[in-house]
Design a protein around this motif. Structure first.
Motif, short mmCIF file in Angstrom:
data_model
loop_
_atom_site.label_atom_id
_atom_site.label_comp_id
_atom_site.label_asym_id
_atom_site.label_seq_id
_atom_site.Cartn_x
_atom_site.Cartn_y
_atom_site.Cartn_z
N LEU A 8 0.84 -1.20 0.00
CA LEU A 8 0.00 0.00 0.00
C LEU A 8 0.87 1.25 0.00
O LEU A 8 1.93 1.30 0.63
CB LEU A 8 -0.90 0.01 1.23
N ASN A 11 -0.38 7.16 1.14
CA ASN A 11 -1.70 7.76 1.11
C ASN A 11 -2.79 6.72 1.40
O ASN A 11 -3.73 6.99 2.14
CB ASN A 11 -1.94 8.44 -0.24
N ASP A 12 -2.65 5.53 0.80
CA ASP A 12 -3.62 4.46 1.05
C ASP A 12 -3.60 4.04 2.52
O ASP A 12 -4.65 3.81 3.13
CB ASP A 12 -3.33 3.25 0.17
N ASN A 15 -5.32 6.86 4.57
CA ASN A 15 -6.78 6.84 4.40
C ASN A 15 -7.41 5.66 5.11
O ASN A 15 -8.47 5.78 5.74
CB ASN A 15 -7.16 6.85 2.91
#
Length: 127
Positions: A8, A11-12, A15
């Protein structure tokens, strides 16, 4: 089961962590709400527990400090229902609530729980 999240992006991960935190707050608020009703009905006694605290420890496997925080919030929410929204939104956690609970009264709870500019309880009344 442990799994790697190395695939990942930052940013993933960020989030996903935000979604998990929101879920965590919602779950805590729901547990407080359910424990409040279990206390109001005295249902923990029907299950063989002498107190809501012991119900939290034995039936839900909470450590004693966590069981205490949940029990106190569950009892407080009966007279201060606005705590539910503060916990659910993440603006108030159970540790912070339990730190101010001993000095929060029916007369000062509005001032104690008043939100600051960031939208969190400021607890200015206690300083």
């Amino acid at each position: 089961m442990f799994r790697s999240l190395s695939h990942l992006s930052g940013n993933d991960l960020h989030n996903a962590a935000k979604k998990i935190r929101a879920s965590e707050c919602s779950s805590a608020a729901e547990m407080v709400l359910h424990l409040s009703e279990i206390a109001a009905q005295g249902y923990y006694r029907d299950l063989g527990y002498p107190s809501l605290f012991m119900y939290c420890v034995k039936a839900h496997n909470y450590c004693e400090p966590t069981a205490y925080r949940y029990k106190e919030a569950a009892l407080a929410i009966q007279s201060t229902p606005e705590l539910y929204e503060l916990i659910e939104s993440g603006k108030l956690n159970l540790s912070t609530f339990n730190a101010v609970r001993p000095v929060m009264t029916e007369e000062n709870k509005g001032e104690v729980l008043a939100l600051d500019a960031a939208g969190r309880p400021s607890f200015n009344a206690l300083q």
